[in-house]
Design a protein around this motif. Structure first.
Motif, short mmCIF file in Angstrom:
data_model
loop_
_atom_site.label_atom_id
_atom_site.label_comp_id
_atom_site.label_asym_id
_atom_site.label_seq_id
_atom_site.Cartn_x
_atom_site.Cartn_y
_atom_site.Cartn_z
N LEU A 163 -1.33 0.88 6.08
CA LEU A 163 -1.40 1.99 5.11
C LEU A 163 -0.63 3.21 5.60
O LEU A 163 0.17 3.79 4.87
CB LEU A 163 -2.86 2.36 4.87
CG LEU A 163 -3.11 3.61 4.02
CD1 LEU A 163 -2.53 3.44 2.63
CD2 LEU A 163 -4.59 3.92 3.96
N PHE B 62 -2.74 -3.44 1.39
CA PHE B 62 -3.50 -2.43 2.11
C PHE B 62 -3.12 -2.35 3.58
O PHE B 62 -3.30 -1.31 4.22
CB PHE B 62 -5.00 -2.73 1.99
CG PHE B 62 -5.56 -2.39 0.65
CD1 PHE B 62 -5.87 -1.07 0.33
CD2 PHE B 62 -5.78 -3.38 -0.29
CE1 PHE B 62 -6.40 -0.76 -0.91
CE2 PHE B 62 -6.30 -3.07 -1.53
CZ PHE B 62 -6.61 -1.76 -1.85
N MET C 297 0.86 -1.19 0.00
CA MET C 297 0.00 0.00 0.00
C MET C 297 0.88 1.23 0.00
O MET C 297 1.92 1.26 0.62
CB MET C 297 -0.90 -0.03 1.24
CG MET C 297 -1.76 1.21 1.41
SD MET C 297 -3.00 1.28 0.14
CE MET C 297 -3.61 2.91 0.37
#
Length: 505
Positions: free
Chosen positions: A341, A338, A1
């Motif tokens: 993040l 993800f 991410m």
């Protein structure tokens, strides 16, 4: 991410920005001034006009109402509302303002947002794999923002903005000049149309007179007290006048079509009821003092603003000799998934600055500066030429309005005499005291004199219209937008203001 914040070019943070803003204050454009013009104290021409101080001008709008004709008022109002050529000219000003907005935008930081997501696979047999440990497939996702700003040390951006502003002002003056030109053209065509109506009335009256004269010759011929040549001469006079009247009607129809287009109406559905030219009054025009003409002619204002724009272009060319400074700062977050993040361990950043100073470019910068100075000198020459042409037009129209007024009075006297001779010649012929050749000559002279009176009246009215156009039609530089008003909108506004752009019909 990845969370990615990028300031590519020209920025090293808000603190550095506040320090650099005071430095971005100089301009390399020369001090601007218009060329000196030797102006006379008064106009050479004389005529039915009023010398006045600069404040005594024509009404800014609806100057045509001075002629006292409701139909002309209606047509001019239609022109200003729906004429497509005028509306197209107005759009050029809208576009010029947007160019100002484009140039001015470079004075502000540029902010944008971005996001991305990719899935990547590498070849198992790529070069230098060396055993091939590690995954061959991996994803990358991220989002962020970009911010950029260039400190205007040498005034290049501000001069580009001023260049666009002055050109926008020139465009606004061009629109005013186009509007006045169309209004004058319509008024001139209308005067010509009314002259044709008056000529038709003259022909109608004359045809009745010629018909009576033809009957007299026929009666005298039947009584064997006149020659057949008299009948043929009378018939020739009548037929020639009928042909001329028919041509008059054709000219009126074509002129009516031209007026329809100027008024923005389809010629197929347009008509102007006939009226006599005498209904139009010849107004007294306040020509003003010559020095006021420089503030009252939109074409002069247009030329002057073009010169101001070229002066700003010199500053743009001179700024190219100095270093171009660029500041940059990059920062953000990056990860392959993800998860995590906003983790600090996934952050990255960089700041930097760069400068470019031209050392040798084969005379490029010098040539550009010389070209800009030459363009400024050319704009000054065009300005002086425009002023001289404006004074010539005013003097021409002043002479015409004066001489045509006298000519009209003289022509009226000639017409009175010609009509008396015509009546006298026909009475003498009817009583057998003269031949019909003298009647024919007298009839032709009377018709020519009456038509000439109509044409002189038309020219007198058109000269008055020309004088109104020559002195600016009531326009003044106070009606011109200021440089600040050429900015199309506030760049900090989130919405477009109503009326910023005219929506298509």
């Amino acid at each position: 991410m990845m969370r990615y914040f990028k300031a590519s070019r020209r920025l090293a943070g808000a603190t550095l920005l506040s320090l650099l803003v005071p430095l971005a204050g100089c301009s390399l454009a020369p001090a601007y001034q218009t060329p000196p013009m030797l102006l006379p104290a008064s106009y050479k021409g004389t005529g039915p006009f009023g010398l006045a101080n600069p404040e005594a001008q024509l009404e800014q709008s609806d100057w045509w109402k001075m002629f006292g004709d409701d139909e002309l008022d209606r047509l001019e109002a239609s022109l200003n509302t729906v004429n497509p050529d005028l509306q197209a000219a107005e759009e050029t000003y809208t576009q010029a303002r947007d160019i100002v907005g484009e140039a001015r935008s470079q004075l502000f930081p540029q902010l944008s947002a971005q996001t991305f997501a990719t899935q990547n696979r590498q070849s198992e047999n790529r070069l230098f794999r060396a055993g091939g440990s590690g995954p061959n497939v991996e994803g990358s996702v991220g989002y962020g923002a970009a911010l950029s700003w260039e400190p205007d040390f040498w005034g290049e951006i501000r001069n580009r903005t001023n260049y666009a502003r002055f050109n926008a002002q020139a465009t606004a003056a061009m629109v005013a000049s186009a509007r006045l030109s169309l209004e004058v053209e319509l008024a001139n065509d209308y005067m010509a149309l009314r002259a044709l109506d008056s000529e038709h009335a003259v022909y109608t009256k004359t045809l009745g007179y010629y018909s009576d004269a033809l009957k007299i010759t026929q009666l005298r011929y039947s009584g064997k007290i006149a020659a057949g040549m008299d009948v043929e001469r009378a018939q020739d006079q009548l037929s020639t006048a009928q042909a001329a009247d028919t041509d008059n009607e054709a000219q009126r129809a074509v002129l009516e079509h031209a007026i329809a287009v100027l008024a923005g109406v389809n010629p197929s559905t347009f008509s102007v009821p006939p009226e006599d030219l005498a209904r139009l009054t010849v107004p007294v025009i306040p020509a003003g003092v010559p020095s006021a003409l420089l503030q009252r002619r939109p074409d002069i204002a247009q030329s002057e603003r073009r010169m101001a724009a070229e002066n700003a272009a010199i500053g743009i060319a001179r700024a190219a000799f100095y270093p171009n400074i660029e500041l940059s700062a990059d920062g953000g977050f990056e990860n392959s998934a993800f998860g995590g993040l906003g983790s600090l361990s996934n952050s990255l950043w960089s700041i930097g600055a760069s400068g470019v100073l031209p050392l040798f470019e084969g005379g490029l910068r010098r040539a550009e500066e010389q070209q800009s100075r030459s363009a400024f000198a050319q704009a000054g020459d065009n300005y002086r030429s425009t002023v001289l042409q404006a004074f010539r037009e005013v003097e021409d129209q002043l002479v015409l309005t004066n001489k045509l007024a006298s000519e009209y009075d003289q022509q009226q006297e000639a017409l009175t005499s010609a009509l008396k001779v015509q009546d006298l010649a026909l009475r003498l012929y009817t009583n057998g005291l003269d031949n019909y050749l003298n009647v024919t000559v007298a009839q032709g002279a009377a018709l020519s004199s009456e038509l000439a009176s109509v044409q002189v009246k038309r020219r007198q009215l058109q000269a008055t219209v020309g004088l109104i156009g020559a002195v600016g039609g009531g326009w003044s530089t106070a009606d011109q937008p200021t440089p600040e008003q050429t900015v199309p909108f506030n760049p900090l506004a989130l919405r477009r203001s109503p009326g910023d752009v005219r929506e298509p019909d």
